[in-house]
Design a protein around this motif. Structure first.
Motif, PDB file in Angstrom:
ATOM      1  N   LEU A  78       0.761  -1.364  -0.163  1.00 36.31           N
ATOM      2  CA  LEU A  78       0.043   0.056  -0.059  1.00 36.31           C
ATOM      3  C   LEU A  78       0.863   1.375   0.016  1.00 36.31           C
ATOM      4  CD1 LEU A  78      -3.119  -0.066   0.219  1.00 36.31           C
ATOM      5  CD2 LEU A  78      -2.959   0.351   2.660  1.00 36.31           C
ATOM      6  N   SER A  79       0.467   2.193  -0.642  1.00 36.75           N
ATOM      7  CA  SER A  79       0.935   3.567  -0.665  1.00 36.75           C
ATOM      8  C   SER A  79       0.555   4.463   0.609  1.00 36.75           C
ATOM      9  CB  SER A  79       1.079   4.131  -2.051  1.00 36.75           C
ATOM     10  OG  SER A  79       1.182   5.671  -1.714  1.00 36.75           O
ATOM     11  N   PHE A  80       1.722   4.858   1.412  1.00 36.25           N
ATOM     12  CA  PHE A  80       1.246   5.618   2.668  1.00 36.25           C
ATOM     13  C   PHE A  80       1.694   7.119   2.321  1.00 36.25           C
ATOM     14  CE2 PHE A  80       1.962   1.461   4.182  1.00 36.25           C
ATOM     15  CZ  PHE A  80       0.731   1.271   4.613  1.00 36.25           C
ATOM     16  N   ALA A  81       2.329   7.415   1.069  1.00 39.47           N
ATOM     17  CA  ALA A  81       2.811   8.608   1.015  1.00 39.47           C
ATOM     18  C   ALA A  81       3.606   9.435   2.203  1.00 39.47           C
ATOM     19  CB  ALA A  81       1.596   9.827   0.725  1.00 39.47           C
ATOM     20  N   ILE A  82       4.444   8.526   2.623  1.00 42.48           N
ATOM     21  CA  ILE A  82       5.417   8.977   3.727  1.00 42.48           C
ATOM     22  C   ILE A  82       6.949   8.866   3.237  1.00 42.48           C
ATOM     23  CG2 ILE A  82       6.513   8.211   5.951  1.00 42.48           C
ATOM     24  CD1 ILE A  82       3.326   7.094   6.892  1.00 42.48           C
TER      25      ILE A  82
ATOM     26  N   ASP B 292       2.564   1.422  -3.714  1.00 38.75           N
ATOM     27  CA  ASP B 292       4.008   1.529  -4.554  1.00 38.75           C
ATOM     28  C   ASP B 292       4.515   0.025  -4.345  1.00 38.75           C
ATOM     29  OD1 ASP B 292       4.720   1.599  -1.875  1.00 38.75           O
ATOM     30  OD2 ASP B 292       4.408   3.699  -1.681  1.00 38.75           O
TER      31      ASP B 292
ATOM     32  N   ASN C 214       6.995  10.187  -2.048  1.00 40.96           N
ATOM     33  CA  ASN C 214       5.829  10.972  -0.997  1.00 40.96           C
ATOM     34  C   ASN C 214       4.981  11.682  -1.985  1.00 40.96           C
ATOM     35  OD1 ASN C 214       4.816  12.126   1.049  1.00 40.96           O
ATOM     36  ND2 ASN C 214       6.321  13.664   1.392  1.00 40.96           N
TER      37      ASN C 214
ATOM     38  N   LEU D 181       9.190   5.460   2.970  1.00 41.39           N
ATOM     39  CA  LEU D 181       8.565   4.305   3.241  1.00 41.39           C
ATOM     40  C   LEU D 181       8.172   3.418   2.077  1.00 41.39           C
ATOM     41  CD1 LEU D 181       7.456   3.115   5.782  1.00 41.39           C
ATOM     42  CD2 LEU D 181       5.235   3.664   5.178  1.00 41.39           C
TER      43      LEU D 181
END
Lengths: 172, 275
Positions: A31-35, B119, B248, A38
């Motif tokens: 999953l993409s967490f936009a952190i 991702d 990000n 990560l």
């Protein structure tokens, strides 16, 4: 002694819950967490599940299941198809052969053993990628960071497994 | 003993698959995109709480910073208003000059905006999955941008999802030009944070901080998309640091493929005035 059908259904949904948690861990890994960072440094959650269940309840992680899990991870993460499948089958095989020894050990030893196993898996990844890509080494810093993160996060994640383990029937 | 044979069978199967993916990397591509398509609703559902959590955290922790930011934004706004007027003036002037020259500029690029839901999550491949696919007009090869600059291109499309190969992936190549010069180069991904500069003429003199934009050569990407800035690393090598922070990115814009960037069709009206 015949088993009550209600008890049987109770076992079934508990087994299903265990598998569902493994699947959620698999998805969490992609999953993409936009952190920041990560997306490259991500703990190998599924590896923790396979390690834990291979020791304490091998019937939960059969070779076919870990193979499918690895394949799913390969498909979802754009890794070479078969790579994680290979690693997971090796992991399950090695750990389930050591389970009698490992079961008698205190938790700290299990944790250290997991650290070694994670490092071994990361090394297999590195080597396999080197062979597959014709000599391109993976960035070792992200690989090492992921392995350390996986090691550090094992105790909290294994709390979930311990909880699930108590739900499971004694014989299964 | 049965467990051991099972393990051996699956070990052999995974090795065969690995061999196939090594020899014919594209043979399993369709499987990937259809699998991602199937799982997209689940991804969207699972990632939604994380996005909301990030929003809430941002709001809570941001309170103190807000006041300072507000003051800064106000002064910036005044400055931008002046720029806005200048831009309007220049736009009008540009339009009238273009009309004078009877110049046909390429039509503005169409685009789709969407969200990143997954991702690669590993060191092998630098890629991301977005929730827009063939149904939304997304095609293989299209350029993908974040707010800061280009992040990559579409390599696989499903019906409702698509995979983006990030600029940093080892297999990524982007033709660029150094802004303000005519020096062309190819930026290659390294699987690390920086992009390697290849095919640059040996006599070219790159300076730190120079901007690289897409050159439009090859016709895949429109020219002029911001890519990154030249930096020198500790070992004295020149690299390009992408403007966008690949790890990000939440929202992206997928540009339509350029019609034919090497052909700018002249206006038909010119024939009318030639007797």
């Amino acid at each position: 002694m015949t088993v009550d059908w209600r008890e049987r259904i109770g076992w079934l949904w508990r087994m299903a819950l265990v598998q569902a948690v493994t699947l959620i861990l698999l998805i969490l890994g992609t999953l993409s967490f936009a952190i920041p960072y990560l997306s490259e440094i991500r703990p190998y959650f599924v590896m923790m599940a396979i390690f834990y269940w291979s020791i304490y309840r091998p019937s939960v992680v059969s070779p076919v299941l870990v193979f499918m899990l690895g394949l799913a991870l390969d498909i979802l993460t754009q890794a070479p198809i078969g790579l994680n499948a290979f690693i997971f089958v090796v992991l399950q095989w090695v750990v389930s052969h050591q389970r009698v020894f490992l079961m008698g050990q205190p938790y700290v030893m299990i944790w250290i053993g997991f650290g070694f196993t994670a490092a071994l898996c990361a090394s297999i990844q590195f080597l396999m990628y080197l062979i597959l890509s014709g000599g391109v080494p993976l960035p070792t810093d992200t690989l090492v960071a992921s392995t350390i993160l996986t090691f550090v996060l094992f105790p909290p994640v294994s709390l979930i497994f311990i909880f699930l383990h108590r739900l499971l029937p004694q014989t299964a | 003993m049965g467990g051991m044979t099972g393990s051996l069978i699956f070990l052999a199967m995974s090795l065969v698959l690995l061999f196939v993916s090594m020899v014919r990397p594209d043979s399993l591509g369709g499987l990937r995109s259809s699998a991602i398509d199937k799982i997209t609703p689940l991804y969207s559902a699972l990632s939604a709480p994380f996005y909301e959590l990030a929003d809430i955290l941002g709001n809570v922790t941001g309170m103190a910073a807000l006041q300072a930011e507000n003051a800064q934004l106000k002064s910036e706004n005044i400055r931008l208003r002046e720029w806005y007027q200048t831009a309007l003036m220049l736009q009008a002037e540009n339009a009238s000059l273009q009309e004078l020259l009877n110049l046909k500029i390429e039509t503005p690029q169409g685009f789709v905006s969407t969200r990143v839901i997954a991702d690669s999550g590993n060191a092998f491949a630098q890629s991301a999955v977005v929730v827009a696919g063939a149904n939304d007009g997304v095609e293989k090869g299209e350029a993908v941008l974040s707010g800061e600059g280009m992040i990559g291109r579409i390599i696989e499309t499903g019906a409702v999802s698509a995979r983006v190969l990030l600029l940093t992936d080892f297999n990524s190549r982007v033709p660029v030009v150094v802004e303000g010069t005519r020096q062309r180069a190819i930026l290659a991904g390294t699987n690390g944070a920086m992009l390697a500069i290849t095919h640059l003429p040996p006599d070219s003199n790159l300076q730190d901080g120079q901007k690289m934009v897409t050159s439009g050569q090859g016709g895949l990407f429109p020219p002029g998309l911001p890519v990154g800035r030249v930096v020198t690393t500790e070992n004295g090598m020149k690299y390009v640091k992408p403007f966008a922070d690949m790890g990000n990115v939440t929202y992206v814009r997928i540009l339509d493929l350029p019609q034919d960037p090497n052909l700018i069709r002249g206006s038909d009206e010119i024939e009318a005035i030639i007797p």
